[in-house]
Design a protein around this motif. Structure first.
Motif, short mmCIF file in Angstrom:
data_model
loop_
_atom_site.label_atom_id
_atom_site.label_comp_id
_atom_site.label_asym_id
_atom_site.label_seq_id
_atom_site.Cartn_x
_atom_site.Cartn_y
_atom_site.Cartn_z
N SER A 44 0.84 -1.21 0.00
CA SER A 44 0.00 0.00 0.00
C SER A 44 0.87 1.25 0.00
O SER A 44 0.57 2.23 -0.70
CB SER A 44 -0.87 0.09 1.26
OG SER A 44 -1.76 -0.96 1.33
N THR A 55 -5.81 4.78 -2.83
CA THR A 55 -5.72 3.50 -3.53
C THR A 55 -6.41 2.44 -2.67
O THR A 55 -6.43 2.56 -1.45
CB THR A 55 -4.27 3.01 -3.77
OG1 THR A 55 -3.70 2.68 -2.52
CG2 THR A 55 -3.43 4.04 -4.47
N THR A 57 -6.77 -2.02 -2.31
CA THR A 57 -6.27 -3.32 -2.77
C THR A 57 -7.37 -3.92 -3.65
O THR A 57 -8.49 -4.10 -3.19
CB THR A 57 -6.01 -4.26 -1.57
OG1 THR A 57 -5.31 -3.54 -0.57
CG2 THR A 57 -5.20 -5.48 -2.00
N TYR A 115 -3.28 -2.81 -6.93
CA TYR A 115 -3.99 -1.69 -6.30
C TYR A 115 -4.67 -0.86 -7.38
O TYR A 115 -4.12 -0.66 -8.45
CB TYR A 115 -3.01 -0.80 -5.52
CG TYR A 115 -2.53 -1.52 -4.29
CD1 TYR A 115 -3.13 -1.31 -3.06
CD2 TYR A 115 -1.52 -2.48 -4.38
CE1 TYR A 115 -2.73 -2.04 -1.94
CE2 TYR A 115 -1.12 -3.19 -3.28
CZ TYR A 115 -1.73 -2.97 -2.06
OH TYR A 115 -1.34 -3.69 -0.97
#
Ligand SMILES: CC(C)(COP(=O)(O)OP(=O)(O)OC[C@H]1O[C@@H](n2cnc3c(N)ncnc32)[C@H](O)[C@@H]1OP(=O)(O)O)[C@@H](O)C(=O)NCCC(=O)NCCS
Length: 169
Positions: A44, A55, A57, A115
């Motif tokens: 991340s 963003t 996942t 992502y």
């Protein structure tokens, strides 16, 4: 407007953690779920540094646990961006574990995570590409593209299954 490509070096991230009793399973080894959390955290950070916007996942499509990591070992995680599409980034995380007493280190885990950058409304948003300044970077990009094609096939199937479930509920 197309965003300026960035070097993978600008977002490269390395983090170390010591395995404590609260991180272990019944075999005195690092609990897999804990390692997944750490890996997601490293990846991340790479994703945020690469695109500098929100963003999420999207998928963790490969996570190979090659060897256990024992209590008291030092876990070293290295994350880098390999591949991008219009709104996604594939991040690779390599994990090794070091015996704190001897310094001997072993490669234990490899993961690829994707992502998706999102805007303030949670909609996918464009990300910068990667500067192709050496053969290794080009090779990683091309391998990432192959994984992405396989990932999209899987995603298509999963979305179909989700649609069937949603229609029934
Ligand atoms: C990820 C998410 C934003 C995608 O939204 P969406 O409306 O389905 O997006 P789209 O279908 O327009 O796809 C946008 C891009 O993301 C890719 N993508 C979408 N879902 C993906 C997934 N699950 N895994 C990998 N890539 C994905 C698409 O291939 C597309 O790529 P492109 O840049 O080449 O165009 C949405 O599914 C979501 O919010 N998921 C939950 C995320 C989450 O909660 N994560 C855990 C906590 S961080």
């Amino acid at each position: 407007m197309e965003l300026e490509p960035k070097s993978w070096r600008d977002s490269y991230t390395q983090i170390e953690r010591l395995v404590l009793p609260a991180d272990t399973n019944v075999f005195n080894a690092l609990y897999g779920g804990r390692l997944m959390e750490w890996v997601d955290n490293v990846a991340s950070i790479v994703a945020f540094k690469h695109c500098r916007q929100g963003t999420v996942t999207g998928s963790i499509d490969s996570l190979f646990f090659l060897a256990p990591i024992h209590l008291g070992y030092i876990v070293n995680m290295k994350g880098r961006v390999n591949y991008t599409t219009k709104t996604t980034m594939e991040i690779e995380v390599d994990v090794s574990a070091q015996d704190a007493m001897t310094g001997k280190e072993r490669f234990t885990t490899k993961a690829y995570l994707t992502y998706v950058a999102i805007d303030v409304d949670g909609k996918p948003s464009p990300v910068p590409g990667i500067v192709m300044d050496d053969d290794d970077t080009k090779g990683r990009f091309s391998a990432g593209e192959q994984r992405s094609l396989r990932r999209l096939e899987l995603l298509k199937d999963v979305k179909k299954e989700a649609q069937i479930f949603d229609d029934m509920h």
